[in-house]
Design an enzyme around this catalytic site. Structure first.
Site, PDB file in Angstrom:
ATOM      1  N   GLY A  12       1.387  -1.223  -0.210  1.00 13.54           N
ATOM      2  CA  GLY A  12      -0.060  -0.006   0.253  1.00 13.54           C
ATOM      3  C   GLY A  12       0.984   0.831  -0.321  1.00 13.54           C
ATOM      4  O   GLY A  12       2.183   0.973  -0.096  1.00 13.54           O
ATOM      5  N   GLN A  13       0.460   2.325  -0.293  1.00 10.55           N
ATOM      6  CA  GLN A  13       1.369   4.068  -0.071  1.00 10.55           C
ATOM      7  C   GLN A  13       1.883   4.397   1.248  1.00 10.55           C
ATOM      8  O   GLN A  13       3.470   4.075   1.218  1.00 10.55           O
ATOM      9  CB  GLN A  13       0.089   5.105   0.234  1.00 10.55           C
ATOM     10  CG  GLN A  13      -0.634   5.222  -1.274  1.00 10.55           C
ATOM     11  CD  GLN A  13      -2.056   6.056  -1.611  1.00 10.55           C
ATOM     12  OE1 GLN A  13      -1.183   7.204  -1.874  1.00 10.55           O
ATOM     13  NE2 GLN A  13      -2.917   6.390  -0.894  1.00 10.55           N
ATOM     14  N   LEU A  14       1.174   3.702   2.290  1.00 10.85           N
ATOM     15  CA  LEU A  14       1.979   3.445   3.973  1.00 10.85           C
ATOM     16  C   LEU A  14       2.984   2.677   3.709  1.00 10.85           C
ATOM     17  O   LEU A  14       4.422   3.193   3.952  1.00 10.85           O
ATOM     18  CB  LEU A  14       1.239   3.732   4.926  1.00 10.85           C
ATOM     19  CG  LEU A  14       1.974   3.698   6.265  1.00 10.85           C
ATOM     20  CD1 LEU A  14       2.724   5.214   6.051  1.00 10.85           C
ATOM     21  CD2 LEU A  14       1.174   4.569   7.322  1.00 10.85           C
ATOM     22  N   THR A  20      -9.450   0.218   2.204  1.00 10.43           N
ATOM     23  CA  THR A  20      -9.639   0.917   1.843  1.00 10.43           C
ATOM     24  C   THR A  20     -10.486   1.691   1.181  1.00 10.43           C
ATOM     25  O   THR A  20     -10.346   2.537   0.370  1.00 10.43           O
ATOM     26  CB  THR A  20      -8.205   1.890   1.821  1.00 10.43           C
ATOM     27  OG1 THR A  20      -7.736   1.298   0.552  1.00 10.43           O
ATOM     28  CG2 THR A  20      -7.375   1.446   2.931  1.00 10.43           C
ATOM     29  N   TYR A  73     -16.985   1.461   6.426  1.00 13.69           N
ATOM     30  CA  TYR A  73     -15.348   1.854   5.744  1.00 13.69           C
ATOM     31  C   TYR A  73     -14.935   2.456   7.643  1.00 13.69           C
ATOM     32  O   TYR A  73     -14.123   1.923   7.931  1.00 13.69           O
ATOM     33  CB  TYR A  73     -14.949   2.648   4.813  1.00 13.69           C
ATOM     34  CG  TYR A  73     -12.668   2.963   5.639  1.00 13.69           C
ATOM     35  CD1 TYR A  73     -12.186   2.075   5.373  1.00 13.69           C
ATOM     36  CD2 TYR A  73     -12.790   4.628   5.687  1.00 13.69           C
ATOM     37  CE1 TYR A  73     -11.377   2.683   5.377  1.00 13.69           C
ATOM     38  CE2 TYR A  73     -11.714   4.910   6.369  1.00 13.69           C
ATOM     39  CZ  TYR A  73     -10.199   3.572   5.797  1.00 13.69           C
ATOM     40  OH  TYR A  73      -9.059   3.821   6.196  1.00 13.69           O
TER      41      TYR A  73
END
Length: 286
Positions: A10-12, A63, A126
């Site tokens: 993922g991004q992080l 997400t 979410y």
């Protein structure tokens, strides 16, 4: 120290990998959804046991906010029940835990920056599952650190900044919502904050808020992207009502960063500075 990072693709997770992959201080294992499928909760503790981590950075999550409205079972498995399994493992094995949560635990009705003590009241699946995950972590492993963040973007993955860059090269104009207020978070900045927490002398459990500094709308964000890249594209302001989505979004989710600044000595960059940094990087299509 042996560290397991979930959500490694993922991004992080990708930003953490860039910072930690070749470090000489920590022994790190980066687990993506194939190595640690968070929707298969019955095997999570067994997989973690293979690595015997001293600390887990739990960055993995479901997400896809709109898809979560119809894929509620999977969303709950990943965002809630997986957190419970991880927290239980950490409690039994005396493992430290840093878990990432979201501004979507709030309903957006506030008119001032949200502190860690503000009332939670998620308005979509979410947010509901992420709050349930927070509560599970606090129940089973109260010594954990939970960091709520907002509007995350990076040179990795799919996000608002990269979408705007693509659309602004394809179109003469784009419509962007102007009545949802918050602050974006450059994932690399958040990754650096996590490393700062790891390096701190004293482990101080609890919930913390982190995003970049400043208060803007998505429209303001889009205009800044256009101006930085000098796109020849008109950015039109529209209200949320003109762009209905399956999941409701908080209208106001600006996070107060006072606690994380004072506790860990964190310097919070302004959103525009961080945006400029990210836009000078090469985009990675992960």
């Amino acid at each position: 120290m042996r560290i397991v990072i979930t959500g490694a693709s993922g991004q992080l997770g990708s930003e953490l990998k860039d910072l930690l992959l070749y470090n000489t201080v920590y022994e790190c294992y980066f687990l993506d959804r194939k190595q640690l499928p968070l929707d298969q909760i019955q095997i999570i503790q067994q997989i973690l046991g293979m690595y015997q981590p001293d600390l887990i950075i739990h960055a993995g999550a479901y997400t896809a906010v709109d898809k979560a409205e119809t894929d509620q079972v999977t969303t709950n498995l990943v965002n809630n029940l997986a957190c419970e399994e991880i927290a239980q493992y950490c409690r039994v094995h005396n493992t430290k835990l840093i878990a990432i949560s979201t501004d979507y635990v709030f309903d957006g009705s506030s008119a001032s920056p949200l502190t860690e003590y503000a009332t939670t009241n998620p308005i979509n699946v979410y947010g509901q599952t992420k709050l349930a995950g927070e509560l599970a972590i606090q129940k089973w492993h109260p010594e954990a650190i939970i960091i709520r963040t907002s509007w995350v973007y990076s040179s990795y993955g799919k996000n608002f900044v990269k979408t705007m860059c693509r659309l602004m090269t394809e179109r003469d104009e784009v419509n962007v919502i102007s009545d949802q207020i918050g602050s974006p978070t450059y994932a690399k900045d958040l990754a650096l904050v996590i490393l700062k927490v790891l390096d701190s002398v004293e482990w101080k459990a609890g919930i913390y808020h982190y995003s970049n500094e400043g208060e803007i709308s998505w429209y303001d964000f889009a205009v800044a992207i256009r101006d930085f890249r000098s796109f020849d594209c008109e950015v039109r302001s529209i209200p949320t009502s003109a762009y209905p989505t399956p999941a409701r979004r908080p209208m106001y989710s600006l996070l107060d960063k006072s606690k994380i600044r004072s506790t860990f000595g964190i310097q919070v960059p302004n959103w525009k500075v961080s945006l400029g940094t990210m836009l000078t990087e090469e985009f990675k299509d992960k």
